[in-house]
Structure formats: C-alpha cells, structure tokens
Design a protein around this motif. Structure first.
Motif, PDB file in Angstrom:
ATOM      1  N   PHE A   1     -23.884 -15.528  44.898  1.00  0.00           N
ATOM      2  CA  PHE A   1     -25.075 -15.976  44.179  1.00  0.00           C
ATOM      3  C   PHE A   1     -24.769 -17.243  43.379  1.00  0.00           C
ATOM      4  CE2 PHE A   1     -28.016 -15.724  40.508  1.00  0.00           C
ATOM      5  CZ  PHE A   1     -29.208 -15.820  41.201  1.00  0.00           C
ATOM      6  N   ASP A   2     -23.615 -17.266  42.715  1.00  0.00           N
ATOM      7  CA  ASP A   2     -23.201 -18.459  41.965  1.00  0.00           C
ATOM      8  C   ASP A   2     -23.074 -19.665  42.906  1.00  0.00           C
ATOM      9  OD1 ASP A   2     -23.115 -16.975  39.661  1.00  0.00           O
ATOM     10  OD2 ASP A   2     -20.925 -16.819  39.597  1.00  0.00           O
ATOM     11  N   ALA A   3     -22.502 -19.446  44.076  1.00  0.00           N
ATOM     12  CA  ALA A   3     -22.349 -20.534  45.043  1.00  0.00           C
ATOM     13  C   ALA A   3     -23.713 -21.036  45.501  1.00  0.00           C
ATOM     14  CB  ALA A   3     -21.519 -20.059  46.238  1.00  0.00           C
ATOM     15  N   LEU A   4     -24.663 -20.124  45.702  1.00  0.00           N
ATOM     16  CA  LEU A   4     -26.011 -20.533  46.105  1.00  0.00           C
ATOM     17  C   LEU A   4     -26.681 -21.352  45.006  1.00  0.00           C
ATOM     18  CD1 LEU A   4     -28.399 -20.499  48.060  1.00  0.00           C
ATOM     19  CD2 LEU A   4     -29.091 -18.320  47.042  1.00  0.00           C
ATOM     20  N   LEU A   5     -26.573 -20.922  43.757  1.00  0.00           N
ATOM     21  CA  LEU A   5     -27.161 -21.683  42.650  1.00  0.00           C
ATOM     22  C   LEU A   5     -26.545 -23.074  42.543  1.00  0.00           C
ATOM     23  CD1 LEU A   5     -27.534 -19.001  39.842  1.00  0.00           C
ATOM     24  CD2 LEU A   5     -29.334 -20.014  41.238  1.00  0.00           C
ATOM     25  N   THR A   6     -25.245 -23.160  42.731  1.00  0.00           N
ATOM     26  CA  THR A   6     -24.566 -24.456  42.693  1.00  0.00           C
ATOM     27  C   THR A   6     -25.066 -25.343  43.829  1.00  0.00           C
ATOM     28  OG1 THR A   6     -22.608 -23.476  41.682  1.00  0.00           O
ATOM     29  CG2 THR A   6     -22.318 -25.598  42.784  1.00  0.00           C
ATOM     30  N   ALA A   7     -25.193 -24.775  45.016  1.00  0.00           N
ATOM     31  CA  ALA A   7     -25.684 -25.543  46.164  1.00  0.00           C
ATOM     32  C   ALA A   7     -27.127 -25.984  45.931  1.00  0.00           C
ATOM     33  CB  ALA A   7     -25.571 -24.707  47.441  1.00  0.00           C
ATOM     34  N   LEU A   8     -27.964 -25.112  45.382  1.00  0.00           N
ATOM     35  CA  LEU A   8     -29.354 -25.478  45.090  1.00  0.00           C
ATOM     36  C   LEU A   8     -29.422 -26.632  44.099  1.00  0.00           C
ATOM     37  CD1 LEU A   8     -31.134 -22.014  44.849  1.00  0.00           C
ATOM     38  CD2 LEU A   8     -31.629 -23.824  46.486  1.00  0.00           C
ATOM     39  N   ASP A   9     -28.547 -26.619  43.109  1.00  0.00           N
ATOM     40  CA  ASP A   9     -28.515 -27.705  42.121  1.00  0.00           C
ATOM     41  C   ASP A   9     -28.168 -29.043  42.762  1.00  0.00           C
ATOM     42  OD1 ASP A   9     -29.248 -26.172  39.947  1.00  0.00           O
ATOM     43  OD2 ASP A   9     -27.196 -25.834  39.267  1.00  0.00           O
ATOM     44  N   ARG A  10     -27.450 -29.015  43.867  1.00  0.00           N
ATOM     45  CA  ARG A  10     -27.029 -30.260  44.523  1.00  0.00           C
ATOM     46  C   ARG A  10     -28.055 -30.772  45.526  1.00  0.00           C
ATOM     47  NH1 ARG A  10     -21.486 -28.530  46.403  1.00  0.00           N
ATOM     48  NH2 ARG A  10     -21.818 -30.183  47.899  1.00  0.00           N
TER      49      ARG A  10
ATOM     50  N   ARG B   1     -33.940 -29.926  56.315  1.00  0.00           N
ATOM     51  CA  ARG B   1     -32.743 -30.540  55.721  1.00  0.00           C
ATOM     52  C   ARG B   1     -32.136 -29.624  54.659  1.00  0.00           C
ATOM     53  NH1 ARG B   1     -35.945 -34.952  56.682  1.00  0.00           N
ATOM     54  NH2 ARG B   1     -36.779 -35.135  54.571  1.00  0.00           N
ATOM     55  N   ALA B   2     -32.988 -29.005  53.849  1.00  0.00           N
ATOM     56  CA  ALA B   2     -32.484 -28.096  52.815  1.00  0.00           C
ATOM     57  C   ALA B   2     -31.761 -26.912  53.451  1.00  0.00           C
ATOM     58  CB  ALA B   2     -33.636 -27.604  51.934  1.00  0.00           C
ATOM     59  N   ARG B   3     -32.333 -26.358  54.486  1.00  0.00           N
ATOM     60  CA  ARG B   3     -31.706 -25.210  55.155  1.00  0.00           C
ATOM     61  C   ARG B   3     -30.368 -25.594  55.786  1.00  0.00           C
ATOM     62  NH1 ARG B   3     -37.459 -23.394  57.470  1.00  0.00           N
ATOM     63  NH2 ARG B   3     -38.033 -21.973  55.793  1.00  0.00           N
ATOM     64  N   ARG B   4     -30.312 -26.779  56.435  1.00  0.00           N
ATOM     65  CA  ARG B   4     -29.048 -27.234  57.029  1.00  0.00           C
ATOM     66  C   ARG B   4     -27.985 -27.408  55.942  1.00  0.00           C
ATOM     67  NH1 ARG B   4     -32.232 -30.427  60.456  1.00  0.00           N
ATOM     68  NH2 ARG B   4     -32.023 -32.194  59.052  1.00  0.00           N
ATOM     69  N   PHE B   5     -28.380 -28.040  54.846  1.00  0.00           N
ATOM     70  CA  PHE B   5     -27.436 -28.270  53.757  1.00  0.00           C
ATOM     71  C   PHE B   5     -26.933 -26.943  53.193  1.00  0.00           C
ATOM     72  CE2 PHE B   5     -26.549 -28.670  49.216  1.00  0.00           C
ATOM     73  CZ  PHE B   5     -25.572 -29.651  49.230  1.00  0.00           C
ATOM     74  N   LEU B   6     -27.856 -26.020  52.912  1.00  0.00           N
ATOM     75  CA  LEU B   6     -27.467 -24.736  52.335  1.00  0.00           C
ATOM     76  C   LEU B   6     -26.633 -23.920  53.314  1.00  0.00           C
ATOM     77  CD1 LEU B   6     -30.727 -23.791  50.415  1.00  0.00           C
ATOM     78  CD2 LEU B   6     -28.555 -24.556  49.442  1.00  0.00           C
ATOM     79  N   ALA B   7     -26.953 -23.994  54.604  1.00  0.00           N
ATOM     80  CA  ALA B   7     -26.156 -23.263  55.603  1.00  0.00           C
ATOM     81  C   ALA B   7     -24.732 -23.792  55.617  1.00  0.00           C
ATOM     82  CB  ALA B   7     -26.791 -23.390  56.986  1.00  0.00           C
ATOM     83  N   ALA B   8     -24.585 -25.120  55.530  1.00  0.00           N
ATOM     84  CA  ALA B   8     -23.248 -25.712  55.525  1.00  0.00           C
ATOM     85  C   ALA B   8     -22.504 -25.329  54.233  1.00  0.00           C
ATOM     86  CB  ALA B   8     -23.342 -27.234  55.654  1.00  0.00           C
TER      87      ALA B   8
ATOM     88  N   MET C   1     -22.962 -22.728  52.368  1.00  0.00           N
ATOM     89  CA  MET C   1     -22.727 -21.289  52.273  1.00  0.00           C
ATOM     90  C   MET C   1     -21.931 -20.750  53.466  1.00  0.00           C
ATOM     91  SD  MET C   1     -24.050 -20.710  49.347  1.00  0.00           S
ATOM     92  CE  MET C   1     -23.994 -18.933  49.263  1.00  0.00           C
ATOM     93  N   GLU C   2     -21.435 -21.628  54.323  1.00  0.00           N
ATOM     94  CA  GLU C   2     -20.716 -21.217  55.535  1.00  0.00           C
ATOM     95  C   GLU C   2     -19.563 -20.252  55.223  1.00  0.00           C
ATOM     96  OE1 GLU C   2     -19.856 -20.679  59.395  1.00  0.00           O
ATOM     97  OE2 GLU C   2     -21.528 -21.881  58.684  1.00  0.00           O
ATOM     98  N   GLY C   3     -18.860 -20.513  54.162  1.00  0.00           N
ATOM     99  CA  GLY C   3     -17.734 -19.656  53.798  1.00  0.00           C
ATOM    100  C   GLY C   3     -18.143 -18.237  53.402  1.00  0.00           C
ATOM    101  N   TRP C   4     -19.398 -18.007  53.175  1.00  0.00           N
ATOM    102  CA  TRP C   4     -19.880 -16.698  52.740  1.00  0.00           C
ATOM    103  C   TRP C   4     -20.449 -15.866  53.886  1.00  0.00           C
ATOM    104  CZ3 TRP C   4     -18.493 -14.941  48.221  1.00  0.00           C
ATOM    105  CH2 TRP C   4     -18.109 -15.866  47.252  1.00  0.00           C
ATOM    106  N   ARG C   5     -20.403 -16.393  55.079  1.00  0.00           N
ATOM    107  CA  ARG C   5     -20.941 -15.624  56.220  1.00  0.00           C
ATOM    108  C   ARG C   5     -20.001 -14.548  56.655  1.00  0.00           C
ATOM    109  NH1 ARG C   5     -24.874 -19.007  59.798  1.00  0.00           N
ATOM    110  NH2 ARG C   5     -25.594 -20.410  58.233  1.00  0.00           N
TER     111      ARG C   5
END
Length: 185
Positions: A124-133, A172-179, A181-185
């Motif tokens: 969740f922390d990683a997702l929030l950080t990615a959303l901020d970027r 674009r947002a989904r591609r960025f977030l998928a990249a 969050m890749e380590g969390w799959r």
C-alpha cells in the motif's frame, strides 16, 4: 419563483471572482454546488463517511485560503477535487501511521499472518508513493476510475476533458503503476 437565490444561478467563474473579493456568500454557493460530489468522492477514497466530511471541510478551508491562486476560475470544481484528493491521501497516510490497537473491534483473522499484514502495508505504501509520482491529470483520472468507480464519460465531464484524453491518461497511468508495482506481483 422569486425565492431562487441569484447566486445559485451564477457560473463558477463569476462566483469564484466574487469569493476572491471576499464575498462569503458566493463561496458558500460554490460549497453547496460542489460539496456533495466532493463528499462522495472522499468517501470512496477513504471508505468512511465521517472522515469524508472532515476531508471536504479541510479542502474547502484550503480552497478559501488559496482562492487567489486559482488561475482559471471556470475550473473551480476540478481544482477543488484536486485539493480533496490531496487531503484524502494525507488522511490515508496519517491513518496508517496511527493505527490504535484499542480501536480494533474484531479479533484478527486467524489466517492472516503478521508477515502478510506487513507485506500488504508495504505494498500500500508503494502504491501511494507511485501515485504521488504520477502527473496530476493521470492521478486524478486513475483515482476517479479506480477508487470512485467513475465511467470514462463521468471522468471526462468531471475534469472537463475529452473522453479520448481520459482513456489515454488512464492507459499511461496504468502502465506506469504496473511498472512501479511489478515487484509486488
């Protein structure tokens, strides 16, 4: 028919101009016009009606103080949703850092191990950080779609963008977030 408040008929741009000059009634008309949408949106992000009311109130207070900074008064609603998004995300961040064990109503799920809980929290922390970027428009589109359940057309209407632009921003947002969050799959 003469009972209708003339401020209610005013455009956002007109009301913002008056509110910027200190007209409290004009700002009140804006809050009545846009408050319900902001409240529903904040509730979807936070999952809490009580907290959503607080977030909307904080957003309007910030909006009132920063009204002179608004470059395009006609985009007041989108600007306020942006402020609401920031306030809701701030609230989520504070919530995760201040969990009080005394507030837990039910015992923890026996199948949930501490390792799994920590993993979810870190994810969740990683997702929030990615959303901020994410760029602002991509973040707003993604949040409206994924947290509030808006359709592409509703997002386009809300952010005053063409539907095709919304689709592109979401892709674009989904591609960025998928990249990210890749380590969390």
């Amino acid at each position: 028919m003469g009972d209708v408040d003339p401020l209610q008929r005013g455009s956002d741009a007109t009301l913002v101009a008056r509110a910027s000059d200190g007209d409290v009634l004009a700002f009140e008309a804006l809050t009545r016009r846009h408050g319900p949408l902001m409240r529903v949106y904040a509730e979807q992000v936070l999952g809490s009606t009580i907290e959503s009311d607080d977030v909307v109130q904080e957003a309007f207070l910030t909006g009132w103080r920063k009204l002179p900074d608004l470059e395009d008064p006609a985009r007041f609603r989108a600007w306020m949703l942006q402020i609401t998004t920031r306030k809701a995300l701030d609230r989520l961040r504070r919530r995760r850092h201040h969990d009080d064990l005394g507030d837990v109503e039910a015992p923890a799920d026996a199948t949930g191990s501490p390792e799994r809980i920590v993993e979810h929290r870190l994810q969740f922390d990683a997702l929030l950080t990615a959303l901020d970027r994410l760029p602002l428009d991509q973040r707003r589109c993604w949040l409206l779609r994924e947290t509030a359940g808006y359709s592409y057309q509703q997002i386009a209407d809300e952010l005053e963008l063409p539907t095709s632009t919304v689709r592109g921003l979401l892709a674009r947002a989904r591609r960025f977030l998928a990249a990210e969050m890749e380590g969390w799959r």
